[in-house]
Design an enzyme around this catalytic site. Structure first.
Site, PDB file in Angstrom:
ATOM      1  N   ASP A   1       0.828  -1.202   0.000  1.00 53.11           N
ATOM      2  CA  ASP A   1       0.000   0.000   0.000  1.00 53.11           C
ATOM      3  C   ASP A   1       0.864   1.254   0.000  1.00 53.11           C
ATOM      4  OD1 ASP A   1       0.922  -0.468   2.589  1.00 53.11           O
ATOM      5  OD2 ASP A   1      -1.053  -1.010   3.360  1.00 53.11           O
TER       6      ASP A   1
ATOM      7  N   ASP B   1      -8.070  -2.969  14.097  1.00 54.98           N
ATOM      8  CA  ASP B   1      -9.443  -3.197  13.632  1.00 54.98           C
ATOM      9  C   ASP B   1      -9.538  -4.363  12.647  1.00 54.98           C
ATOM     10  OD1 ASP B   1      -8.234  -2.163  11.381  1.00 54.98           O
ATOM     11  OD2 ASP B   1      -9.547  -0.420  11.177  1.00 54.98           O
TER      12      ASP B   1
ATOM     13  N   HIS C   1      -7.671  -4.844   9.887  1.00 55.88           N
ATOM     14  CA  HIS C   1      -7.314  -4.621   8.478  1.00 55.88           C
ATOM     15  C   HIS C   1      -6.015  -5.332   8.119  1.00 55.88           C
ATOM     16  CE1 HIS C   1      -5.081  -0.768   9.877  1.00 55.88           C
ATOM     17  NE2 HIS C   1      -4.145  -1.552   9.402  1.00 55.88           N
TER      18      HIS C   1
ATOM     19  N   GLU D   1      -9.805  -1.751   5.128  1.00 56.89           N
ATOM     20  CA  GLU D   1     -10.474  -1.457   6.390  1.00 56.89           C
ATOM     21  C   GLU D   1     -11.766  -2.275   6.501  1.00 56.89           C
ATOM     22  OE1 GLU D   1      -8.904   0.059   8.528  1.00 56.89           O
ATOM     23  OE2 GLU D   1      -8.051   1.983   7.928  1.00 56.89           O
TER      24      GLU D   1
END
Ligand code: F6R
Length: 242
Positions: free
Chosen positions: A66, A135, A137, A142
């Protein structure tokens, strides 16, 4: 899915062993690279093996997971620069052989499509290193990301921006709001997934990844469908496993 619970130093050695095996067994090895804190000890171990044992990255290609959108080319937190400093320059990896999605492109969707093509043209990723967000990811997919998603533009959640503010003078407003990220479908095509997580703050995400139902609300759970996934965790990150 294989889960290994061990002290952090041992996890780094195990991950480095898997990477070294790919480097030594393939004519044109392709590695998937993650940024963030989780792979740092692995990169240290690879740098040591390069310096002391001549482990070579010269024939390897590297693809990053990313990239932030909109950071200046020389910004130290631009992931291309981070990867250059943390691994590529330390192991003599020619810069042109390590690439990521182009977060500075004027046409971002075209940059995402071109990135997918370049991974395919290299023959796909042999081994993908992954971290996991609190979370759940992986890369910047996400919660709510399609399990079949491809490289695309994503909005970062407030949680992730707060988690990453430590790299931006502890100022969440300096953390970009958008990124380009490989999709879950892209990541799942890598032939071996190696995820590292340490610390109690990762315990819920690891619990969901290993024991939860596969769900877009915990994106890493898609790894349960992968044929060759290795999860390397310390006691703290494993503390919520049954
Ligand atoms: C970074 C990336 C992210 C991180 C995750 C965990 O390229 O793709 O998914 O792996 O945010 O970050 P750390 O390792 O800093 O806890």
């Amino acid at each position: 899915m294989e889960v290994v619970i061990a002290p952090a130093e041992e996890l780094a050695v195990l991950a480095a062993d898997a990477i070294e095996a790919v480097l030594r067994s393939r004519d044109e090895p392709v590695l998937g690279l993650a940024t963030g804190s989780s792979p740092l000890a692995v990169y240290d171990e690879l740098a040591r093996r390069h310096a002391e044992q001549g482990l070579s990255f010269e024939r390897a290609r590297g693809f990053m997971l990313d990239e932030y959108v909109g950071l200046a080319e020389d910004h130290p937190q631009r992931y291309r620069n981070v990867i250059a400093t943390e691994i590529a320059e330390r192991v003599g990896w020619p810069a042109e052989r390590v690439t990521g999605p182009d977060g500075a492109a004027t046409d971002l969707p075209a940059a995402c499509a071109a990135y997918e093509e370049s991974i395919a043209a290299a023959g796909g990723v042999d081994l993908q290193i992954l971290g996991i967000g609190t979370d759940g990811h992986i890369a910047f997919n996400e919660p709510g990301s399609s399990l079949a998603s491809r490289t695309r533009i994503k909005t970062l959640t407030r949680q992730t921006r707060e988690d990453n503010a430590r790299f931006f003078d502890d100022d969440v407003d300096q953390v970009p709001t958008h990124c380009l990220t490989q999709g879950l479908g892209t990541i799942m095509e890598a032939r071996h997934l190696v995820l590292l997580a340490t610390g109690r703050h990762k315990a819920e995400a690891i619990h969901q990844l290993v024991e939860g139902p596969v769900s877009a609300m915990w994106p890493a759970t898609v790894m349960q469908w992968h044929q060759h996934a290795t999860v390397l965790v310390d006691e703290a990150a494993a503390s919520r496993l049954q």
